[in-house]
Design a protein around this motif. Structure first.
Motif, PDB file in Angstrom:
ATOM      1  N   PRO A 101      29.436  30.140  40.577  1.00 15.15           N
ATOM      2  CA  PRO A 101      29.399  28.675  40.459  1.00 15.15           C
ATOM      3  C   PRO A 101      30.230  28.169  39.278  1.00 15.15           C
ATOM      4  O   PRO A 101      30.930  27.169  39.392  1.00 15.15           O
ATOM      5  N   THR A 102      30.167  28.899  38.149  1.00 19.40           N
ATOM      6  CA  THR A 102      30.959  28.499  36.995  1.00 19.40           C
ATOM      7  C   THR A 102      32.444  28.664  37.294  1.00 19.40           C
ATOM      8  O   THR A 102      33.262  27.817  36.932  1.00 19.40           O
TER       9      THR A 102
ATOM     10  N   THR B 226      29.670  18.963  39.612  1.00 19.82           N
ATOM     11  CA  THR B 226      31.075  19.106  39.973  1.00 19.82           C
ATOM     12  C   THR B 226      31.585  17.823  40.610  1.00 19.82           C
ATOM     13  O   THR B 226      32.668  17.349  40.295  1.00 19.82           O
TER      14      THR B 226
ATOM     15  N   PHE C 101      24.948  22.147  40.497  1.00 15.79           N
ATOM     16  CA  PHE C 101      26.396  22.330  40.517  1.00 15.79           C
ATOM     17  C   PHE C 101      27.092  21.344  41.416  1.00 15.79           C
ATOM     18  O   PHE C 101      28.137  20.819  41.107  1.00 15.79           O
TER      19      PHE C 101
ATOM     20  N   LEU D  63      27.343  36.231  40.333  1.00 13.02           N
ATOM     21  CA  LEU D  63      26.409  35.316  39.698  1.00 13.02           C
ATOM     22  C   LEU D  63      27.144  34.250  38.873  1.00 13.02           C
ATOM     23  O   LEU D  63      26.592  33.207  38.561  1.00 13.02           O
TER      24      LEU D  63
ATOM     25  N   MET E 271      20.157  26.519  28.654  1.00 11.31           N
ATOM     26  CA  MET E 271      21.616  26.448  28.832  1.00 11.31           C
ATOM     27  C   MET E 271      21.933  26.034  30.279  1.00 11.31           C
ATOM     28  O   MET E 271      21.366  25.099  30.803  1.00 11.31           O
TER      29      MET E 271
ATOM     30  N   ILE F 195      38.150  24.082  39.655  1.00 15.74           N
ATOM     31  CA  ILE F 195      38.408  22.683  39.996  1.00 15.74           C
ATOM     32  C   ILE F 195      38.958  21.930  38.787  1.00 15.74           C
ATOM     33  O   ILE F 195      39.956  21.215  38.876  1.00 15.74           O
ATOM     34  N   LEU F 196      38.325  22.139  37.636  1.00 14.05           N
ATOM     35  CA  LEU F 196      38.800  21.476  36.411  1.00 14.05           C
ATOM     36  C   LEU F 196      40.236  21.875  36.107  1.00 14.05           C
ATOM     37  O   LEU F 196      41.070  21.051  35.749  1.00 14.05           O
TER      38      LEU F 196
ATOM     39  N   PHE G  18      33.864  28.448  40.142  1.00 14.57           N
ATOM     40  CA  PHE G  18      34.230  27.346  41.035  1.00 14.57           C
ATOM     41  C   PHE G  18      34.483  26.068  40.228  1.00 14.57           C
ATOM     42  O   PHE G  18      35.495  25.385  40.397  1.00 14.57           O
ATOM     43  N   PHE G  19      33.547  25.788  39.333  1.00 13.48           N
ATOM     44  CA  PHE G  19      33.632  24.590  38.504  1.00 13.48           C
ATOM     45  C   PHE G  19      34.909  24.607  37.649  1.00 13.48           C
ATOM     46  O   PHE G  19      35.674  23.640  37.622  1.00 13.48           O
TER      47      PHE G  19
ATOM     48  N   ALA H  12      28.413  30.370  28.687  1.00 17.43           N
ATOM     49  CA  ALA H  12      27.132  29.768  29.063  1.00 17.43           C
ATOM     50  C   ALA H  12      26.666  30.325  30.395  1.00 17.43           C
ATOM     51  O   ALA H  12      25.481  30.654  30.568  1.00 17.43           O
TER      52      ALA H  12
ATOM     53  N   TYR I 160      24.860  30.526  44.823  1.00 15.17           N
ATOM     54  CA  TYR I 160      23.934  29.794  43.958  1.00 15.17           C
ATOM     55  C   TYR I 160      22.629  30.552  43.949  1.00 15.17           C
ATOM     56  O   TYR I 160      22.129  30.965  45.005  1.00 15.17           O
TER      57      TYR I 160
ATOM     58  N   GLN J 172      34.395  26.849  49.330  1.00  9.80           N
ATOM     59  CA  GLN J 172      33.450  27.432  48.374  1.00  9.80           C
ATOM     60  C   GLN J 172      32.228  28.070  49.043  1.00  9.80           C
ATOM     61  O   GLN J 172      31.656  29.017  48.529  1.00  9.80           O
TER      62      GLN J 172
ATOM     63  N   GLN K 159      25.283  33.827  29.928  1.00  5.10           N
ATOM     64  CA  GLN K 159      23.971  33.895  29.283  1.00  5.10           C
ATOM     65  C   GLN K 159      22.852  33.509  30.233  1.00  5.10           C
ATOM     66  O   GLN K 159      21.698  33.861  30.025  1.00  5.10           O
ATOM     67  N   ALA K 160      23.208  32.773  31.306  1.00  6.99           N
ATOM     68  CA  ALA K 160      22.185  32.349  32.256  1.00  6.99           C
ATOM     69  C   ALA K 160      21.819  33.462  33.241  1.00  6.99           C
ATOM     70  O   ALA K 160      20.867  33.337  33.994  1.00  6.99           O
TER      71      ALA K 160
ATOM     72  N   LEU L  53      32.456  27.650  28.742  1.00 10.17           N
ATOM     73  CA  LEU L  53      31.758  27.463  30.016  1.00 10.17           C
ATOM     74  C   LEU L  53      31.314  28.810  30.587  1.00 10.17           C
ATOM     75  O   LEU L  53      30.169  28.963  31.039  1.00 10.17           O
TER      76      LEU L  53
END
Lengths: 321, 448
Positions: A238-239, B13, B9, A235, B1, A245-246, A241-242, A204, A320, A314, A207-208, A201
């Motif tokens: 967001p990842t 999420t 998001f 930057l 990607m 949570i997971l 954060f995601f 990815a 974002y 958040q 790379q963005a 994750l």
């Protein structure tokens, strides 16, 4: 779980795609109707599966939490009895603390995953595929196999870990039997086995991030450390954060590792039992499904509360683009 | 990607989250549901097959939990199929004993238990009293005779005047020892007249920390270890009327203390070491030459002789040492038919065969367990080399004590591992652990 996440991603992506333009306005509504019909048709199989296997059972679980069960099914409504028991059950306190500590350990694995993802994404790195495969391997390995190997590693007498420690003159403990070490030992496996998934994750996410930003930062004289702190981390937020949570949700649900690594006769069981472990013990081992359901409801509420808090916090730290 | 747009998001999420937190709450129902559905589908498919053509082949399932016995059981199932070509038996092995009952009770709750399965004393009354088992009185009337089995086993599987189980085997407990380690240490081998004091003295003499050898493996198994010593000390686990626990009696505490003494003076590995080996498998340290003695039940005998030390001819068996009195726990499995089986006739034909002398002989010849069928026990003894002295398993019979059971045995027996392990780990004294166990057991008995 993973399938669900994938379904979530797919759904979101369809939503984000641009509307096909250039059609006459009058036919637009009809086209939309047909399109949305197709949309529903496509998600129908998943929706039915979700309904039958997740949503309906979730509500029956809540209903069961107010009932008492016989040895072979058949339940009667007992009101709040199970909830009263929950409040006075000393095991719940232990399990709650253990679950939170385990989740905390998993969270400590996130910075490690970011760091490793950044390393693997380096342009000059050779054999990227090999590294990725190696780190991802634990994610696709059966938990039973993982537990078997780690039990050998952790064995107090013959284990590889204690052998390695003995070479530098340290007498290692019985990692899985010692109440002081057992939870930490299992937490390490948890971090290790979730590392690969989180790295994918993060990679990815990395790379963005447009390369031009780094070029600009370099021109402005930012060091690599500054780039990481002021560019990559914000930057990537967001990842992060995601993944956070997971991770918390996964932490609250830990069971297989405890079941496979510790077991009921483990002298450290008070220090490693988690909420889902108790749920299994009460629901399936003792066949007290009503009380098991109460524990499931408790896990659900905890997860909901923790996630709600994260969503409200958040705004202060997630950027974002 | 990844397109890191705010909307993306948010929705991703939220969706993932909804799914995941729901999966927490449904983990329970999901598990039962999926396993239940498969079996239900299978059995209904099989049911259709029978109704379509009665003479057509049927497949019945048979659940067991002991992998040591699997080859013999498979052999019996194959023999049965050869004699009854229309009935195929699928032998299914549960991953471990501790998972077997969880799996079986879950399957029975959803109406999808196997057609034929192993039953034991602790669980029998629970299943019989809840209408989960098919009475086998007609099978005994037509093709079996209850006088072919030890009376204690017939009684064990009788409930409310009906016979529900066909006795499969029985097991007694003996002392297994490594004769080479005894010879090396110059200690005389165990005899039939040994007492607790003799074992303890021998265990201390055999212990050699420099070689990593322990005199005794003070295991933590009820049937194989502490139930036996509780009765040897003159105590009891459950009162004769089945209403109260015997754990708070001084004799029961002495029976637990017996094991703790080995751990305390270092003639047994400590509990962490023993539990780290493999809590589900007895005889591991005896088999690799790091323990000189261990109490084992007859169903483990063949497996222990198959270990490196056993194959070297070092492992032998002796009568259990006496405490205040001699005692050895006897228990036996029964084969039972599920009350909701779709193929009761086929299932009954199969349990009748399982209760036959032919099936008993297969079990006896493969050394796995002592068959319950009278007269086949000698075949079992003869299947071992004479020098291991397997005869002692049979010699224990006059002093055997029935396995302690009640209407819902597992309600209290399941708590033993958690509560009594605190004595083995030396976290509590035997008095404290036994007091806690007596309290938990009396509460469970009161709820029956």
């Amino acid at each position: 779980m993973t399938a669900l996440t994938a379904a979530g991603l797919a759904g979101a992506r369809v939503k984000g795609q641009p509307e096909p333009g250039g059609r006459p306005v009058g036919r637009r509504r009809a086209t939309r109707f047909i399109e949305s019909g197709w949309g529903w048709a496509f998600i129908l199989p998943t929706a039915i599966g979700l309904g039958v296997f997740y949503i309906v059972p979730a509500f029956t679980t809540i209903w069961f939490s107010f009932s008492s069960w016989g040895a072979f099914g058949g339940h009667e409504f007992t009101g709040l009895d199970n909830y009263r028991h929950l409040v006075t059950d000393p095991d719940i306190g232990y399990a709650l603390v253990n679950t939170l500590l385990y989740t905390l350990m998993l969270l400590c694995g996130i910075p490690l995953a970011i760091y490793l993802a950044a390393l693997i994404n380096r342009e000059k790195l050779k054999g990227k595929g090999v590294f990725r495969t190696l780190y991802f391997l634990p994610v696709v390995t059966m938990p039973a196999a993982i537990a078997m190997v780690w039990r050998l590693i952790y064995n107090g007498q013959f284990g590889v870990l204690n052998y390695a420690l003995s070479l530098v003159g340290i007498q290692g403990p019985f990692w899985l039997q010692d109440p002081r070490w057992a939870l930490l030992s299992i937490g390490v496996i948890g971090v290790w086995s979730s590392l690969g998934y989180n790295m994918i994750l993060f990679s990815a996410g990395l790379q963005a991030i447009p390369k031009e930003l780094y070029e600009v930062a370099m021109i402005d004289g930012a060091t690599r450390g500054q780039q990481f702190r002021h560019l990559t981390v914000p930057l990537l937020s967001p990842t992060i954060f995601f993944v956070t949570i997971l991770t918390i949700i996964n932490g609250f649900q830990v069971f297989d590792l405890i079941f496979l690594m510790a077991g009921r006769s483990n002298p450290a069981i008070d220090r490693v039992q988690t909420l889902v472990w108790l749920f299994y013990q009460d629901g399936f081992y003792s066949h007290n499904m009503g009380y098991g359901s109460v524990i499931a409801v408790l896990i659900f509420l905890l997860t909901a509360v923790f996630t709600a808090i994260q969503f409200s916090v958040q705004r202060k730290w997630v950027n974002y683009v | 990607m990844f397109r890191t747009s705010r909307r993306w998001f948010r929705s991703a999420t939220a969706l993932a989250l909804a799914g995941l937190s729901l999966s927490a709450i449904t983990a329970c129902s999901g598990d039962t549901g999926s396993s239940g559905t498969t079996t239900a589908a299978e059995s209904s498919a099989a049911a259709e097959a029978t109704s379509a053509a009665a003479a057509e082949a049927v497949t019945i399932s048979y659940w067991i939990w002991d992998k040591n016995q699997q080859p013999a059981i498979q052999q019996i199932a194959d023999d049965f199929h050869a004699a009854n070509p229309s009935i195929t038996v699928t032998v299914e092995l549960a991953s471990a004993y501790r998972d077997y009952w969880t799996k079986l009770q879950t399957a029975a709750t959803s109406g999808t238990a196997p057609d034929v399965f192993w039953m034991n004393g602790p669980n029998f009354q629970l299943y019989a009293s809840n209408g989960q088992l098919e009475p086998l009185d007609d099978v005994f009337a037509s093709s079996l005779s209850s006088s072919d089995y030890p009376q204690s086993l017939i009684d064990l599987y009788t409930y409310d005047g009906h016979q529900y189980g066909v006795p499969k085997d029985f097991d007694t407990v003996v002392l297994a020892y490594n004769s080479q380690l005894f010879a090396d240490a110059g200690v005389a081998a165990p005899t039939d007249t040994w007492t607790w004091d003799d074992v303890h003295a021998a265990a201390q003499a055999l212990t050699d920390p420099s070689k990593g050898i322990y005199g005794m493996f003070a295991g933590f198994y009820s049937q194989e270890d502490y139930y036996d010593t509780i009765y040897q000390a003159g105590g009891y686990v459950i009162s004769a009327d089945g209403k109260s626990s015997g754990y708070d009696q001084p004799e029961a505490i002495a029976g637990i203390q017996y094991w703790i003494d080995f751990i305390k003076d270092g003639s047994s590995p400590d509990y962490a070491t023993m539990n780290d080996v493999d809590p589900d498998q007895s005889g591991v340290m005896l088999g690799n030459g790091t323990a000189a003695m261990e109490y084992i039940a007859s169903y483990s005998a063949a497996a222990i002789l198959d270990t490196p030390e056993g194959q070297a001819g070092h492992i032998k068996f002796a009568r259990l040492p006496a405490g205040v009195q001699e005692a050895s726990i006897i228990h036996g499995l029964g084969n039972v038919v599920y009350a909701q089986s779709a193929h009761k006739d086929a299932a009954k034909a199969f349990v009748a065969y399982l209760g036959s002398k032919a099936a008993a002989d297969v079990q006896a010849e493969t050394s796995t367990v002592i068959p319950a069928f009278n007269g086949t026990q000698d075949t079992w003894v003869a299947s071992f080399p004479a020098e291991v002295n397997a005869q002692v398993f049979i010699d224990e019979l006059p002093v055997t004590v029935p396995y302690p059971v009640s209407a819902n045995t597992s309600a209290w027996a399941n708590q033993e591992s958690e509560i009594l392990s605190k004595a083995w780990s030396l976290e509590q004294t035997p008095e404290e652990a036994c007091a806690a166990m007596a309290k938990a057991m009396n509460e469970a008995l009161a709820a029956e």
